[in-house]
Write an enzyme that holds these catalytic residues in place. Structure first.
Site: not given
Ligand code: PLP
Length: 435
Positions: A144, A243, A273
């Site tokens: 994700y 990521d 986060k």
């Molecule tokens: N990338 C990863 C690995 C994530 O776990 C998340 C959110 O859980 C995101 C991107 C997206 O972040 P946001 O919810 O702050 O848009």
């Protein structure tokens, strides 16, 4: 346990907010029941509108690594608020936060702050496409990367929780430019690059997938999957985007890169986060030559009214200030102790389970076999998870309301808190076993 006020709030919410929530998993759709509406939190504890207290294992999905309402973080935000909420102009906190990330993660030479992880991955993709003058992006099933159009196909997190193949409203052209491969499948990556290498702008991967549950990138012949991806992409003139929105500064002090970043480097990395300490922040960074493609110096437009917001950078900096070596030892101990308690309770109750880790991050799968792919993750006993989840909630432990999520501990998860979880686990494990 009374839930009357949460129920009343949920009913009101559903009249004015789609499904009553501002992010899908919060609606408890896959586990059923009414989500507690939270009114306060301190350390490892949450309190809901009905006055019920819970031990928190969600941690706002990652940011609350020092626990809730941490004095240093709250004081920093209060102090920053007194100096102004937003300037829309450069401010010192942005510089310090970027310096902190650059100092911790070697491949990050330049960093730009945004407001969410989604914005970070979206912007990193744009830079990668501009740098390579190519369109295609490769992602892995179960990973994700936020709700970016191009990255919603077979995504983990809420998309997995609700068993959605992707999202409506994403154009066919966008979907065509996204190739989804099974996680960890080196042969599939090689075959794709052999056929379409010249079209691929970037491969994007979670540094260690944690949105289908935690699936660490495995070694083959001493070479980890991330390094393999970097080498394969680079050989074809494509980029690797790692990521670290979830793993960054949680899996280890230097993120997951601190665990497997040996002899290779991603070109771009994304964060979120933890770097915002609970306020809305994301960031993307990497090689200076790529990041310098951003406007105003370069041709890639990217901007934000609230980007680099002084409250958000104050919260992030105060969180980093608390994240020393000792903090990671504390996190590691709490994570391990909890894993052991879960394993004991599940074994005693005869609940099939496998616990997987990425540094201090872990998750529990309700099946016997190791999970290596999204298909594996989906082949777990989600009904057993649901029974377990409700028994834990009833006993005062707030787990992620989905079998596809990591469990989050904080430095505030001390022995007293772990004992509270330990007191609930055996009965909850028995509830899971009663299929
Ligand atoms: N990338 C990863 C690995 C994530 O776990 C998340 C959110 O859980 C995101 C991107 C997206 O972040 P946001 O919810 O702050 O848009």
């Amino acid at each position: 346990m009374t839930t009357a006020l949460s129920e009343e709030l949920f009913a009101r919410a559903r009249r004015v907010i789609p499904s009553g929530v501002n992010s899908p998993v919060r609606a408890f759709g896959s586990v059923g029941g009414t989500p507690p509406f939270l009114t306060s939190a301190k350390g490892a504890l949450l309190t809901d509108a009905d006055g019920t207290e819970y031990v928190d294992l969600v941690g706002s999905w990652g940011p609350m690594i020092l626990g809730h309402a941490h004095e240093g973080v709250v004081e920093a935000v209060r102090e920053a608020a007194g100096r102004g909420l937003s300037f829309g102009a450069p401010q010192p906190g942005e510089v310090s936060l970027a310096e902190e990330v650059v100092a911790r993660i070697a491949p990050v030479e330049r960093l730009r702050l945004v407001n969410s992880g989604t914005e970070a991955t979206m912007s990193a993709l744009r830079v990668a496409r501009a740098a390579t003058d190519r369109d295609v992006v490769v992602k892995f099933a179960g990973c994700y990367h936020g709700h970016v159009d191009a990255l919603l196909a077979e995504a983990g997190s809420g998309v997995a929780t609700f068993a959605m193949p992707g999202s409506a409203g994403v154009t066919a052209a966008t979907a065509r430019d996204t190739v989804v491969l099974p996680y960890g499948d080196r042969a599939a990556v090689q075959a794709l690059f052999a056929g379409r290498g010249g079209e691929i702008a970037a491969v994007i991967t979670e540094a260690a997938p944690a949105n289908m549950g935690v699936v660490p990138p495995l070694d083959e012949d001493g070479i980890g999957f991330n390094r393999f991806l970097a080498e394969t992409a680079h050989a074809a003139g494509a980029l690797l985007i790692s990521d670290e929105v979830l793993t960054g500064f949680r899996a280890s002090r230097e993120g997951y890169f601190g665990i497997d970043g040996d002899g290779w480097a991603p070109d771009l990395l994304t964060f979120g986060k933890v770097i915002g300490g609970g306020l809305p922040v994301g960031a993307f960074g990497g090689r200076a030559d790529l990041m310098d493609l951003l406007a105003p110096a370069g041709p890639v437009y990217q901007a934000g009214t609230l980007s680099g917001n002084p409250l958000a950078t104050a919260a992030g900096l105060a969180t980093f200030a608390g994240l020393d070596e000792e903090a990671y030892r504390t996190l590691g101990r709490a994570s391990l102790a909890l894993q052991q308690m879960v394993a004991e309770a599940f074994t005693a109750a005869g609940v099939p389970h496998v616990i997987q880790t990425a540094g201090t991050l872990f998750s529990v799968f309700f099946r016997d076999e190791p999970v290596r792919t999204y298909e594996d993750a989906k082949a777990q006993d989600t009904a057993a998870f649901t029974r377990f989840f409700h028994a834990m909630l009833e006993g005062g432990v707030y787990l992620p309301p989905s079998a596809f999520e990591a469990w989050f501990v904080s430095t505030a998860h001390d022995e007293r808190i772990l004992d509270r979880i330990g007191a609930v686990l055996p009965a909850a494990a028995q509830a899971a076993a009663r299929g």
